[in-house]
Enzyme design. Structure first.
Site, short mmCIF file in Angstrom:
data_model
loop_
_atom_site.label_atom_id
_atom_site.label_comp_id
_atom_site.label_asym_id
_atom_site.label_seq_id
_atom_site.Cartn_x
_atom_site.Cartn_y
_atom_site.Cartn_z
N GLU A 1 10.87 -8.09 -3.89
CA GLU A 1 11.43 -6.84 -3.37
C GLU A 1 10.89 -6.71 -1.96
O GLU A 1 9.71 -6.40 -1.76
CB GLU A 1 11.01 -5.67 -4.26
CG GLU A 1 11.84 -4.41 -4.01
CD GLU A 1 11.36 -3.63 -2.81
OE1 GLU A 1 12.01 -3.75 -1.73
OE2 GLU A 1 10.36 -2.92 -2.92
N LEU A 2 11.74 -7.00 -0.98
CA LEU A 2 11.29 -7.14 0.39
C LEU A 2 11.77 -5.98 1.27
O LEU A 2 12.22 -4.97 0.78
CB LEU A 2 11.76 -8.49 0.92
CG LEU A 2 11.41 -9.68 -0.01
CD1 LEU A 2 11.96 -10.98 0.56
CD2 LEU A 2 9.91 -9.77 -0.25
N LYS B 1 -2.89 -8.15 -7.38
CA LYS B 1 -3.59 -8.20 -6.10
C LYS B 1 -3.00 -7.07 -5.26
O LYS B 1 -1.87 -7.15 -4.81
CB LYS B 1 -3.38 -9.52 -5.37
CG LYS B 1 -4.10 -9.56 -4.01
CD LYS B 1 -3.70 -10.75 -3.18
CE LYS B 1 -4.46 -10.77 -1.85
NZ LYS B 1 -4.20 -9.57 -1.00
N TRP C 1 0.79 -1.22 0.00
CA TRP C 1 0.00 0.00 0.00
C TRP C 1 0.82 1.28 0.00
O TRP C 1 0.28 2.36 -0.24
CB TRP C 1 -0.87 0.02 1.27
CG TRP C 1 -0.07 -0.37 2.48
CD1 TRP C 1 0.04 -1.61 3.03
CD2 TRP C 1 0.82 0.47 3.23
NE1 TRP C 1 0.92 -1.59 4.08
CE2 TRP C 1 1.42 -0.32 4.22
CE3 TRP C 1 1.16 1.83 3.16
CZ2 TRP C 1 2.34 0.17 5.14
CZ3 TRP C 1 2.08 2.33 4.06
CH2 TRP C 1 2.66 1.50 5.05
N ASN C 2 2.12 1.22 0.31
CA ASN C 2 2.83 2.46 0.60
C ASN C 2 3.07 3.34 -0.62
O ASN C 2 3.24 4.55 -0.49
CB ASN C 2 4.14 2.19 1.35
CG ASN C 2 5.06 1.24 0.61
OD1 ASN C 2 4.62 0.40 -0.18
ND2 ASN C 2 6.35 1.36 0.86
N SER D 1 7.08 -7.74 3.04
CA SER D 1 8.00 -8.10 4.11
C SER D 1 8.81 -9.33 3.74
O SER D 1 8.41 -10.11 2.85
CB SER D 1 7.24 -8.37 5.41
OG SER D 1 6.46 -9.55 5.28
N CYS E 1 10.34 1.03 1.84
CA CYS E 1 11.34 -0.02 2.04
C CYS E 1 12.75 0.54 1.99
O CYS E 1 13.63 0.08 2.72
CB CYS E 1 11.16 -1.12 0.99
SG CYS E 1 11.19 -0.52 -0.71
N GLU F 1 -5.44 -4.18 0.49
CA GLU F 1 -6.86 -3.83 0.65
C GLU F 1 -7.06 -2.33 0.85
O GLU F 1 -8.00 -1.75 0.29
CB GLU F 1 -7.45 -4.58 1.85
CG GLU F 1 -8.89 -4.21 2.14
CD GLU F 1 -9.51 -5.04 3.27
OE1 GLU F 1 -10.44 -4.54 3.92
OE2 GLU F 1 -9.05 -6.18 3.49
#
Length: 458
Positions: free
Chosen positions: A231-232, A157, A133-134, A210, A265, A160
């Site tokens: 990409e975590l 996806k 979402w960021n 994450s 991130c 939400e």
């Protein structure tokens, strides 16, 4: 789990909208339709695809204010940051359209076992993106535009709490000329998502999230021999060396920690400062952090907006409290304020050491971890003392030495010297270690989910 996705304004706590989720059967049918659209798109020329991407970039700029306002309402981004995000998305479209045809052009080789060899880059099918979402627009555009250039179909996806932004992107893409169903937004729960990963028409999965989520997705995809790009998270270290311009370092580090409300991130998160300049840096860093005042994301004077969700703020506070219990010292902030909305003040922890969440983990919010280093060599050691490896920074007036440290010693995918940045279409984006694998941008993304095909001609 409710059968609706609900979006809430984090600045007020008020509900924005509800979107009906679809079930497994409908989601699987959507994948089939996306594959059908891909089957036509794959045979278009790279020049045609590039022209559509340019149209999408133009449409994003034309509707910048509409999309920016929606993003700020859904996740609390400062309106200026939301506008910048849309501009970055448009620039990605332009850059990918420019370099895509050359990156995907066939190559001639001279193999020993044939008269000539040809290397081609062919699309592989439907690519499934699971996005956070960021950055409601950028996270989507980053993988979607590259894969559309390659000739693949794209599924999304989205998180939400920014469902509306995902659906708005689909509308903009199709209004700009992208074929229907080629970019498909799936409003689904995690259980249905697992079935999409297993769908035989889904050929690759990309996730931004994450490291825990990445491990789960990688395991699911690995069992099915499907490629992933991950990409975590990260806890990027910015080191302030003995010869640093302290004024520049303090100001830039505050910007790097607070950008996007501290929820990025690749935000600067750990600040490793050599003993020789530690006290001067801390004084100026505290002033720069405290200068950013929380407030309405639509007020141009606001320095930092709310965190995106209430549970994220609670998790951040728990990490701060545990760090303090284990020896960290509060310098400023570090407490949930009273009032409406999910605000959290610019905050600094000092005396940060291994074993504390502020040292070991990612604090996904506006909390800075300051770590004192004995000298420059100790600072570099501390920077690499992390399971993560996305980005990092070096402040030094000896630019050549800083570049050498970045090249030879910093164990991350990206390093910023005397600056802070988020992403640039021309530079590869991605990390190592628990921060994931694969690269986007810089021409890399168009080949991540391409079939590099060798053709031998007798």
């Amino acid at each position: 789990m409710t059968d609706q996705a609900i979006t809430i304004n984090p600045a007020t706590g008020n509900e924005l909208a509800r979107y009906g989720r679809i079930g497994e059967a409908e989601a699987r049918q959507a994948v089939e339709l996306c594959h059908q659209a891909f089957d036509t798109w794959r045979h278009t020329t790279v020049e045609h695809r590039a022209s559509v991407l340019r149209s999408i970039g133009a449409a994003l700029r034309e509707r910048k204010e509409e999309l920016a306002e929606l993003m700020s309402r859904e996740v609390g981004k400062l309106i200026a940051d939301s506008r910048d995000e849309v501009e970055l998305c448009a620039a990605i479209c332009d850059y990918t359209a420019e370099i895509g045809p050359e990156e995907l052009a066939s190559e001639q080789r001279d193999p020993a076992n044939a008269a000539r060899g040809i290397i081609t880059y062919a699309p592989i099918g439907v690519i499934y993106g699971i996005q956070p979402w960021n950055f409601p627009a950028y996270q989507v555009v980053r993988y979607a535009i590259a894969n559309l250039m390659t000739g693949n179909g794209v599924l999304l996806k989205h998180a939400e709490n920014c469902t509306g932004s995902g659906l708005k992107l689909r509308e903009i893409f199709e209004d700009a000329g992208l074929p229907e169903n080629l970019f498909t937004v799936l409003v689904i729960d995690h259980e249905v998502s697992d079935s999409i990963i297993a769908h035989d028409k889904v050929r690759g999965i990309t996730l931004t999230g994450s490291d825990k989520a990445g491990s789960i997705i990688a395991e699911q995809a690995g069992k099915l021999n499907k490629k992933t790009v991950l990409e975590l998270g990260s806890n990027d270290a910015y080191i302030v060396l003995e010869d640093a311009d302290v004024d520049l370092a303090a100001k830039t580090c505050a910007t790097g920690r607070l950008y996007n409300n501290g929820e990025t991130c690749i935000n600067a998160k750990r600040f490793i400062v050599t003993d020789a300049v530690h006290d001067e840096f801390m004084e100026k860093f505290v002033a720069a952090m405290e200068e950013a005042k929380p407030g309405d994301p639509f007020d141009e004077a606001t320095g930092i907006g709310p965190m995106a969700r209430e549970d994220l703020r609670e998790t951040l506070q728990e990490q701060v409290d545990e760090s303090v219990e284990k020896g960290a010292r509060i310098v400023t902030g570090c407490a949930i304020p009273d009032g409406r909305g999910w605000f959290y003040p610019p905050s600094i922890l000092a005396d940060v050491e291994p074993g504390q969440p502020a040292y070991d983990d990612e604090l996904f919010g506006p909390v800075a971890s300051v770590i004192r280093a004995k000298n420059d060599e100790d600072a570099m050691r501390l920077a690499n003392d992390s399971r993560y490896g996305l980005g990092g920074g070096i402040f030094s007036q000896d630019e050549d030495r800083a570049i050498k440290l970045a090249e030879q010693h910093f164990d991350t995918g990206m390093v910023f010297v005397n600056t802070f940045g988020v992403a640039d279409p021309s530079m590869p984006f991605g990390g190592v270690k628990a921060s994931g694998y694969g690269r986007e941008h810089g021409g890399c993304g168009v080949k991540e989910f391409a079939n590099t095909k060798s053709i031998f001609v007798g």
